[in-house]
Write a protein that holds these residues in place. Sequence first.
Motif, PDB file in Angstrom:
ATOM      1  N   UNK A 149      62.957  95.623  40.409  1.00 52.86           N
ATOM      2  CA  UNK A 149      63.501  95.986  41.715  1.00 52.86           C
ATOM      3  C   UNK A 149      63.583  94.765  42.621  1.00 52.86           C
ATOM      4  N   UNK A 150      64.569  94.783  43.527  1.00 52.99           N
ATOM      5  CA  UNK A 150      64.769  93.638  44.420  1.00 52.99           C
ATOM      6  C   UNK A 150      63.529  93.334  45.251  1.00 52.99           C
ATOM      7  N   UNK A 151      62.877  94.379  45.753  1.00 49.71           N
ATOM      8  CA  UNK A 151      61.680  94.157  46.561  1.00 49.71           C
ATOM      9  C   UNK A 151      60.590  93.435  45.785  1.00 49.71           C
ATOM     10  N   UNK A 152      60.437  93.801  44.534  1.00 49.09           N
ATOM     11  CA  UNK A 152      59.448  93.150  43.675  1.00 49.09           C
ATOM     12  C   UNK A 152      59.821  91.688  43.429  1.00 49.09           C
ATOM     13  N   UNK A 153      61.130  91.432  43.231  1.00 48.39           N
ATOM     14  CA  UNK A 153      61.581  90.057  43.020  1.00 48.39           C
ATOM     15  C   UNK A 153      61.292  89.186  44.234  1.00 48.39           C
ATOM     16  N   UNK A 154      61.551  89.711  45.420  1.00 51.82           N
ATOM     17  CA  UNK A 154      61.300  88.926  46.623  1.00 51.82           C
ATOM     18  C   UNK A 154      59.817  88.665  46.809  1.00 51.82           C
ATOM     19  N   UNK A 155      58.998  89.673  46.585  1.00 55.89           N
ATOM     20  CA  UNK A 155      57.550  89.476  46.717  1.00 55.89           C
ATOM     21  C   UNK A 155      57.058  88.427  45.724  1.00 55.89           C
ATOM     22  N   UNK A 156      57.580  88.501  44.501  1.00 62.71           N
ATOM     23  CA  UNK A 156      57.177  87.541  43.475  1.00 62.71           C
ATOM     24  C   UNK A 156      57.560  86.118  43.881  1.00 62.71           C
ATOM     25  N   UNK A 157      58.769  85.948  44.419  1.00 60.78           N
ATOM     26  CA  UNK A 157      59.215  84.611  44.797  1.00 60.78           C
ATOM     27  C   UNK A 157      58.365  84.041  45.925  1.00 60.78           C
ATOM     28  N   UNK A 158      58.132  84.831  46.959  1.00 61.68           N
ATOM     29  CA  UNK A 158      57.342  84.324  48.084  1.00 61.68           C
ATOM     30  C   UNK A 158      55.903  84.054  47.664  1.00 61.68           C
ATOM     31  N   UNK A 159      55.359  84.909  46.807  1.00 58.43           N
ATOM     32  CA  UNK A 159      53.991  84.694  46.325  1.00 58.43           C
ATOM     33  C   UNK A 159      53.895  83.439  45.465  1.00 58.43           C
ATOM     34  N   UNK A 160      54.893  83.206  44.619  1.00 56.40           N
ATOM     35  CA  UNK A 160      54.875  82.004  43.778  1.00 56.40           C
ATOM     36  C   UNK A 160      54.989  80.748  44.633  1.00 56.40           C
ATOM     37  N   UNK A 161      55.867  80.776  45.616  1.00 51.87           N
ATOM     38  CA  UNK A 161      56.010  79.613  46.499  1.00 51.87           C
ATOM     39  C   UNK A 161      54.695  79.325  47.217  1.00 51.87           C
ATOM     40  N   UNK A 162      54.031  80.382  47.696  1.00 47.62           N
ATOM     41  CA  UNK A 162      52.750  80.207  48.385  1.00 47.62           C
ATOM     42  C   UNK A 162      51.686  79.678  47.430  1.00 47.62           C
ATOM     43  N   UNK A 163      51.667  80.183  46.197  1.00 51.04           N
ATOM     44  CA  UNK A 163      50.666  79.743  45.228  1.00 51.04           C
ATOM     45  C   UNK A 163      50.861  78.279  44.842  1.00 51.04           C
ATOM     46  N   UNK A 164      52.106  77.847  44.732  1.00 50.95           N
ATOM     47  CA  UNK A 164      52.360  76.434  44.438  1.00 50.95           C
ATOM     48  C   UNK A 164      51.831  75.556  45.565  1.00 50.95           C
ATOM     49  N   UNK A 165      52.106  75.965  46.795  1.00 51.83           N
ATOM     50  CA  UNK A 165      51.613  75.201  47.931  1.00 51.83           C
ATOM     51  C   UNK A 165      50.101  75.158  47.974  1.00 51.83           C
ATOM     52  N   UNK A 166      49.457  76.313  47.734  1.00 53.06           N
ATOM     53  CA  UNK A 166      47.998  76.372  47.758  1.00 53.06           C
ATOM     54  C   UNK A 166      47.393  75.524  46.650  1.00 53.06           C
ATOM     55  N   UNK A 167      48.095  75.431  45.521  1.00 54.95           N
ATOM     56  CA  UNK A 167      47.609  74.641  44.400  1.00 54.95           C
ATOM     57  C   UNK A 167      48.043  73.199  44.443  1.00 54.95           C
ATOM     58  N   UNK A 168      48.683  72.794  45.529  1.00 54.79           N
ATOM     59  CA  UNK A 168      49.150  71.420  45.711  1.00 54.79           C
ATOM     60  C   UNK A 168      50.081  70.983  44.581  1.00 54.79           C
ATOM     61  N   UNK A 169      50.937  71.913  44.187  1.00 52.03           N
ATOM     62  CA  UNK A 169      51.967  71.626  43.199  1.00 52.03           C
ATOM     63  C   UNK A 169      53.312  71.575  43.903  1.00 52.03           C
ATOM     64  N   UNK A 170      54.111  70.555  43.638  1.00 51.33           N
ATOM     65  CA  UNK A 170      55.494  70.601  44.098  1.00 51.33           C
ATOM     66  C   UNK A 170      56.252  71.543  43.172  1.00 51.33           C
ATOM     67  N   UNK A 171      57.440  71.958  43.590  1.00 52.34           N
ATOM     68  CA  UNK A 171      58.173  72.901  42.755  1.00 52.34           C
ATOM     69  C   UNK A 171      59.614  73.037  43.164  1.00 52.34           C
ATOM     70  N   UNK A 172      60.330  73.848  42.414  1.00 52.24           N
ATOM     71  CA  UNK A 172      61.690  74.212  42.761  1.00 52.24           C
ATOM     72  C   UNK A 172      61.983  75.583  42.168  1.00 52.24           C
ATOM     73  N   UNK A 173      63.116  76.130  42.563  1.00 48.16           N
ATOM     74  CA  UNK A 173      63.556  77.426  42.055  1.00 48.16           C
ATOM     75  C   UNK A 173      64.822  77.204  41.246  1.00 48.16           C
ATOM     76  N   UNK A 174      64.843  77.689  40.012  1.00 47.77           N
ATOM     77  CA  UNK A 174      66.051  77.655  39.192  1.00 47.77           C
ATOM     78  C   UNK A 174      66.590  79.071  39.112  1.00 47.77           C
TER      79      UNK A 174
END
Length: 288
Positions: A149-174
């Motif tokens: 579901x779209x809502x789940x996709x958005x939550x997953x994306x924002x959570x992943x972005x936050x987790x990368x930041x918290x883990x001091x990992x740079x990243x990108x979205x493909x």
Amino acid sequence: MNAAVTVPPAVGTALLDDFSLEMTGKDVPKLEEAYDSIPAGTRINVTFLAGEDLGTRLAAARAVKRLGFVPVPHISARRLPSRAHLEEFLAGLARDGTAENVFVVGGDPARPEGPYEDALSVIRTGLLQEYGVRHTGVSGYPEGHPVIADGTLWSALTDKAAALGAGRLSGDVITQFGFDVAPVLGWIEAARARGVDLPVRIGVPGPAGVRRLLGYATRFGVATSASVARKYGFSLTNLMGTTGPDRFLDALAERYDPARHGVVKVHFYTFGGLRATSEWVTGFRARG
């Protein structure tokens, strides 16, 4: 192929500079054949497919590095049978000097084969940093996902972005590939509005047979209406030809606004082959 037109400056510089490519673990011979047509330092993603073992994946990443490119091995969360298997893969990458960049995706299995439900659960282990990962790509779906579901996709994306930041990992979205620029740019704006400021690599199919492209589109839930196909440059009633993303990239260059969309690059899915894709990019950029 579409008729040549003048390349908008945004395509010739910001968007197609630092493009990335994708290959499978079994594509090493094809990469070796194509290496002289691919710019040195190009990021090349190595997929994590069913039926390919650990040795195949590690060897592919080593080959990418040996040929002067940047390996980006995929980690498919739902295909990992255990934490030990994840650590074995990461340890192999670290040993080979190919662990700095990875791409973490949930993966295709309906049920996880081990303890990892999704990409976020892998990121949160802390194992990526422990084994030398510095940059982590994650997936985005501008036209949604066939079973999520779209809502789940958005939550997953924002959570992943936050987790990368918290883990001091740079990243990108493909992103998943598509045939229409409008939903892609609309999705990027929506991601920015949700606080996701990671660079976005827009998924684009390299030149390939129309029938093959439509097969992948059906599998991944990509819209292929008659109007969308026409806009991209092929017909749903004539599946024998080959098409490239000329019109898509021209439209992207015309509509891309760094102030609204942030950092955007292009990621090519090489459905028609690595050499065909890289040579197509060279020819496209040389148009004038």
